[in-house]
Structures are given as structure tokens and as C-alpha cells.
Design a protein around this motif. Structure first.
Motif, short mmCIF file in Angstrom:
data_model
loop_
_atom_site.label_atom_id
_atom_site.label_comp_id
_atom_site.label_asym_id
_atom_site.label_seq_id
_atom_site.Cartn_x
_atom_site.Cartn_y
_atom_site.Cartn_z
N VAL A 384 0.86 -1.18 0.00
CA VAL A 384 0.00 0.00 0.00
C VAL A 384 0.90 1.24 0.00
CG1 VAL A 384 -1.64 1.40 1.32
CG2 VAL A 384 -1.99 -1.07 1.10
N LYS A 385 0.61 2.14 -0.94
CA LYS A 385 1.34 3.41 -1.03
C LYS A 385 0.38 4.55 -0.76
CE LYS A 385 4.64 1.52 -4.35
NZ LYS A 385 5.25 1.60 -5.68
N ILE A 386 0.81 5.47 0.09
CA ILE A 386 -0.01 6.63 0.47
C ILE A 386 0.58 7.89 -0.15
CG2 ILE A 386 -1.01 7.94 2.38
CD1 ILE A 386 -1.91 5.04 2.33
N PHE A 387 -0.27 8.64 -0.85
CA PHE A 387 0.15 9.88 -1.51
C PHE A 387 -0.63 11.06 -0.93
CE2 PHE A 387 0.93 6.43 -4.43
CZ PHE A 387 2.13 6.75 -5.05
N ARG A 388 0.05 12.19 -0.79
CA ARG A 388 -0.59 13.43 -0.35
C ARG A 388 -0.25 14.53 -1.35
NH1 ARG A 388 1.40 14.38 4.93
NH2 ARG A 388 -0.37 13.24 5.82
N TYR A 389 -1.26 15.36 -1.66
CA TYR A 389 -1.05 16.44 -2.62
C TYR A 389 -0.22 17.56 -1.99
CZ TYR A 389 -2.05 20.31 -5.79
OH TYR A 389 -1.93 21.37 -6.65
N ASN A 390 0.80 18.01 -2.73
CA ASN A 390 1.66 19.10 -2.29
C ASN A 390 1.35 20.32 -3.14
OD1 ASN A 390 3.89 20.94 -2.03
ND2 ASN A 390 5.11 19.27 -1.15
N GLN A 391 0.75 21.34 -2.51
CA GLN A 391 0.35 22.53 -3.27
C GLN A 391 1.55 23.28 -3.84
OE1 GLN A 391 -2.14 24.84 -0.65
NE2 GLN A 391 -3.97 23.63 -1.13
N LEU A 392 2.69 23.26 -3.13
CA LEU A 392 3.86 23.98 -3.60
C LEU A 392 4.43 23.36 -4.87
CD1 LEU A 392 5.71 24.75 -0.23
CD2 LEU A 392 4.28 26.29 -1.61
N SER A 393 4.52 22.02 -4.91
CA SER A 393 5.08 21.35 -6.08
C SER A 393 4.04 21.15 -7.17
CB SER A 393 5.67 19.99 -5.68
OG SER A 393 4.64 19.13 -5.20
N GLY A 394 2.77 21.16 -6.79
CA GLY A 394 1.70 21.00 -7.76
C GLY A 394 1.45 19.56 -8.18
N HIS A 395 1.94 18.59 -7.40
CA HIS A 395 1.68 17.19 -7.71
C HIS A 395 1.67 16.38 -6.41
CE1 HIS A 395 5.91 16.22 -7.04
NE2 HIS A 395 6.25 17.19 -7.86
N GLU A 396 1.33 15.11 -6.54
CA GLU A 396 1.28 14.24 -5.37
C GLU A 396 2.69 13.80 -4.97
OE1 GLU A 396 -2.99 11.98 -5.95
OE2 GLU A 396 -1.17 11.02 -6.68
N GLU A 397 2.84 13.52 -3.67
CA GLU A 397 4.10 13.00 -3.16
C GLU A 397 3.85 11.75 -2.34
OE1 GLU A 397 5.94 16.14 -0.98
OE2 GLU A 397 6.62 17.22 -2.77
N LEU A 398 4.71 10.77 -2.48
CA LEU A 398 4.62 9.54 -1.71
C LEU A 398 5.04 9.82 -0.27
CD1 LEU A 398 4.20 6.41 -1.72
CD2 LEU A 398 6.65 6.23 -2.20
N ILE A 399 4.13 9.58 0.69
CA ILE A 399 4.46 9.86 2.10
C ILE A 399 4.62 8.58 2.92
CG2 ILE A 399 3.32 12.11 2.06
CD1 ILE A 399 1.00 10.77 3.63
N ASP A 400 4.16 7.43 2.41
CA ASP A 400 4.32 6.19 3.15
C ASP A 400 4.15 5.01 2.20
OD1 ASP A 400 4.78 4.56 5.35
OD2 ASP A 400 2.66 4.44 5.89
N GLU A 401 4.90 3.94 2.48
CA GLU A 401 4.78 2.69 1.72
C GLU A 401 4.94 1.53 2.69
OE1 GLU A 401 6.93 0.28 -1.98
OE2 GLU A 401 7.25 2.44 -1.72
N GLN A 402 3.96 0.62 2.71
CA GLN A 402 3.95 -0.51 3.61
C GLN A 402 3.72 -1.79 2.81
OE1 GLN A 402 4.49 -0.31 6.92
NE2 GLN A 402 4.57 1.94 6.96
N THR A 403 4.36 -2.89 3.25
CA THR A 403 4.13 -4.20 2.64
C THR A 403 3.71 -5.19 3.72
OG1 THR A 403 6.45 -4.87 2.90
CG2 THR A 403 5.82 -3.81 0.82
N HIS A 404 2.99 -6.23 3.28
CA HIS A 404 2.45 -7.21 4.23
C HIS A 404 2.27 -8.55 3.54
CE1 HIS A 404 -0.01 -8.81 7.51
NE2 HIS A 404 -0.89 -9.18 6.61
N LEU A 405 2.73 -9.64 4.19
CA LEU A 405 2.51 -10.99 3.71
C LEU A 405 1.26 -11.55 4.37
CD1 LEU A 405 3.28 -13.67 2.30
CD2 LEU A 405 4.70 -14.19 4.30
#
Length: 419
Positions: A384-405
Motif C-alpha cells: 500500500v502506497k499513500i500519496f498526499r497532494y503538495n500545493q507547492l510542487s503541484g503534484h502528489e508526493e509519496l508519504i508512506d509505503e507498507q508491505t504485508h505478507l
């Protein structure tokens, strides 16, 4: 095809499918002290990938429909890489099929097999040999053993070997090497070695030949206001395409495995995190990672970015479901695809993903993300990858990535994310 796939294949073939043919003829060859086993490498059949043990009398043609023609060169339609070594390992099962079947009904043995497959991740051929020995020890209650291992002779278009085995039930493992590197694994079903006839081992392998890839949609320089674009196309090859592995990469950084069917077609979804996005699809031959091909398109996104989004992908077939709770406790998932400012953009029920939930109308507070294993499929690894919009850059940024078996079908609590 990945080795994780092969671990599951070995488990299925060793544990679930007990197959033997017993065409006997007292007039056939009768070596003393064991059975004579001949191995011959031939071209693979669609859907193949393991080597398959067949039994027939010496001099009797294969059954109708059985492929028997050799494949020229052992080099995947004259590709540069070639198989230059093959080794076979024979296991003596040590028990008869009735005992084996009875053992496989024992819940304690089933649990030991399950734990072994989770704890073992073989990479080298030596590790695979030990994995096979350990698995057989469990299901035979330590009656099995490695009876013989030897190299096959590779000459022109065939790999050959002739070996004598003691009577009894057997299984075999075959490793192929390319310039000294272990690149391909085959495994047999159980077979019976008797002195009455000759056992023939036929090796089925994937050969895709030279391959190419074409992304048919979206077309290059496509522009859209939608966050999600559906990506479909095909791999093109001169042989069986069922052994291809596919990977999709967005903007050279966001990657996930994708399914490719036996005809070479793929159909998946891509979520666009930037205004200008590249989507690249790469297919890789199962026999050698050196044989691959790619295609890339550029897609322009002109719509609105979500304040927050979660994307789920996984590494096999099965139905995982992405869930998101907003600060008010409202839950977005496949039964509530649009609720509380959250939208389920993609719901994948077949396998690999992706699934995506976007926060399109922000509620201040903490959002909770978790995954349900709807199909109850164990052994899947999810990301699962979590993205948050960054108004300064004008695009989404990856803020977290988790894996699970998913060792069990229990839900996976991914995390909490404030807005």
C-alpha cells in the motif's frame, strides 16, 4: 516467471498431485537392481513450465497429442543467451502411495508443510534441492532421501542423461544454468520406478523467443481529466507466452507486477500522480531475465488532484480489498465506493491490483487505511502506497509505503494519516 511461483508449483505437484503410469510388459527391458531412466529435453506445451514424467514401453511412440519434437538450439529461438548446463536430482519417496495419501490427510503434516513454505525462500539450486528434501521428509515422516543427482549432457539441440534408479516411488527436480547462473527450475510428479519397463522423463519449458510489447491504450501524448487511466496492450513473441512476467512502472518510480495471459495480453489501471506522467510496461521471459522488452507512453493529467489517496497492489491472483475510514468514521470500500468525500477509483477482483481510494473532499482529521483479504488467499504479498497532494510542487508526493505478507486471511491494518 518468478521463483516464488515455482515454490508454489513444487508444493502443488509434490503434495496434491500423485500421478503415475504403469504400462508394463514382461517382454520389455528388465535391468537388474532397479529401473533405467532416460531424460530428454523437448519443446514445451502451452501452459507448461514443469517437467512432466511419462511412462511408456521402450520403442512405443508417445500417446497421441504428446509433443515430442526437439527445440533447436536450446537458446530460445536463437536468442543470445543459451542453456549450457542441466542437472537432475532424484528423490526416493520411501513410502507407497497409500501411505503417502494417508499422511497428507494428517492436519499436523498439513500444518508443517504450510509453515515450511512460509519459512523457506530458496534462491539457488542447492537451496531448492534442500527445500524439496525437507518437504518430502515432512510428508513421508522422514522416509524419503536424495537417491541420485547428476548433470545431463547437452549436445546440439538436446539434453540427455541415462540413470539407473532403485525400485519404488520417486520424484525429481531439474535445474537449468545459463553461463553458470541458475535460471530455471522444473519439477516432476511422483512416478514409480519398476524393473519391467523404461521410464522416460520429458522436460517441458517456456520458450517465448524474441519478444516485443505494444501499449495499445492509452496512446502516447494522451490527455485526460481522470485520475485513473486503463492500460491495455499485448506482448508479441514467436512461442508460448504463458511464461511472461509483466511489470508496469509510472514515472520511473512507482512499479507493480501485472498479469499477462497466455495469449500475451495485459489489462490494468494506472493512477496519475503528476501533470506529465510516463507509463512503461516491461515483459520478461521466464527462462532468462536478460530477455525482455518494453513500451512507454506519456499521459497528461489536467484534472484535480485528491488531497490524499491510497493505492493497493499485490503479487498474485486473489481478491484483496482496500478500505479507508474518514475522521467521521465513514468507510469507503467496494460496497460504499463514494462516501464521505472518499471515492474508490478502481476495484480489482482478479489479482495484482491496483485498487485506489482518493479523498476528493477533505475532512480535517485522521484517515485510517486497512486491507481485507476478501478471497481468503494466503501467501500474497501486498503493498500500500499513500500519496498526499503538495500545493507547492503541484503534484502528489509519496508519504508512506507498507508491505504485508498474508500468511493468514486476517485483515491488515496499514496505518493512520492526518489531513
Amino acid at each position: 516467471m518468478s521463483l516464488t511461483f515455482w515454490k508454489r508449483s513444487i508444493l502443488l505437484l509434490f503434495v496434491l498431485f500423485i500421478f503415475w503410469g504403469c504400462e508394463r510388459n514382461s517382454s520389455g527391458p528388465q535391468p537388474e537392481g532397479g529401473s533405467f531412466v532416460a531424460l530428454q529435453l523437448v519443446y514445451g506445451h502451452p501452459g507448461g513450465g514443469a517437467f512432466d514424467l511419462t511412462r511408456r514401453l521402450a520403442g512405443v511412440p508417445p500417446a497421441p497429442g504428446r509433443r515430442s519434437q526437439s527445440f533447436p538450439g536450446l537458446a530460445k529461438n536463437n536468442a543470445a543467451a543459451a542453456i549450457d548446463r542441466a542437472e537432475v536430482v532424484f528423490y526416493d519417496i520411501g513410502v507407497d502411495t497409500a501411505t503417502l495419501y494417508q499422511n497428507l490427510q494428517d492436519p499436523a503434516i498439513q500444518q508443517q508443510v504450510y509453515e515450511l513454505t512460509l519459512q523457506t525462500d530458496p534462491a539457488t539450486f542447492e537451496e531448492w534441492i534442500q527445500y524439496g528434501a525437507s518437504l518430502l521428509d515432512v510428508i513421508t515422516r522422514n522416509r524419503s532421501r536424495i537417491e541420485r543427482r547428476a548433470d545431463l549432457a547437452i549436445s546440439q539441440d538436446r539434453a540427455r542423461g541415462e540413470f539407473r534408479l532403485q525400485e519404488g516411488y520417486k520424484a525429481a527436480l531439474l535445474g537449468f544454468f545459463e553461463s553458470g547462473q541458475f535460471v530455471y527450475l522444473g519439477d516432476s510428479e511422483f512416478f514409480e520406478a519398476t524393473p519391467e519397463d523404461t521410464a522416460y522423463v520429458t522436460v517441458y519449458m517456456y520458450f517465448t523467443g524474441p519478444i516485443g510489447v505494444s501499449i495499445q491504450s492509452p496512446q502516447d501524448s494522451f490527455s485526460t481529466t481522470e485520475r485513473v487511466v486503463f492500460v491495455y496492450g499485448a506482448a508479441v513473441g514467436s512461442g508460448d507466452l504463458s511464461g511472461l512476467t509483466g511489470v508496469m512502472v509510472i514515472n520511473d518510480s512507482i512499479s507493480q507486477q501485472i498479469a499477462i495471459d497466455s495469449a500475451g495480453f495485459f489489462n490494468t489501471a494506472a493512477i496519475l500522480p503528476r501533470r506529465t506522467n510516463t507509463i512503461e510496461v516491461t515483459v520478461i521471459d521466464s527462462l532468462s531475465a536478460n530477455v525482455r522488452a518494453s513500451d512507454m507512453v506519456t499521459v497528461f493529467f489536467t484534472g484535480n488532484f485528491p488531497a490524499l489517496r491510497a493505492t493497493l497492489s499485490w503479487d498474485g491472483f486473489g481478491d484483496l480489498d482496500l478500505h479507508m475510514l474518514n475522521p467521521a468514521g465513514q468507510e469507503c470500500y467496494f460496497l460504499n465506493p463514494s462516501i464521505g468525500g472518499m471515492v474508490l477509483d478502481v476495484d480489482n477482483m482478479a489479482g495484482f491490483g491496483p485498487e485506489n481510494i482518493s479523498v476528493v473532499s477533505q475532512v480535517t482529521g485522521v484517515y485510517t487505511v486497512f486491507v481485507e483479504n476478501f478471497s481468503g488467499t494466503t501467501g500474497l504479498t501486498a503493498t500500500v502506497k499513500i500519496f498526499r497532494y503538495n500545493q507547492l510542487s503541484g503534484h502528489e508526493e509519496l508519504i508512506d509505503e507498507q508491505t504485508h505478507l498474508f500468511a493468514t486471511p486476517d485483515p491488515w491494518d496499514v496505518g493512520q494519516y492526518p489531513l
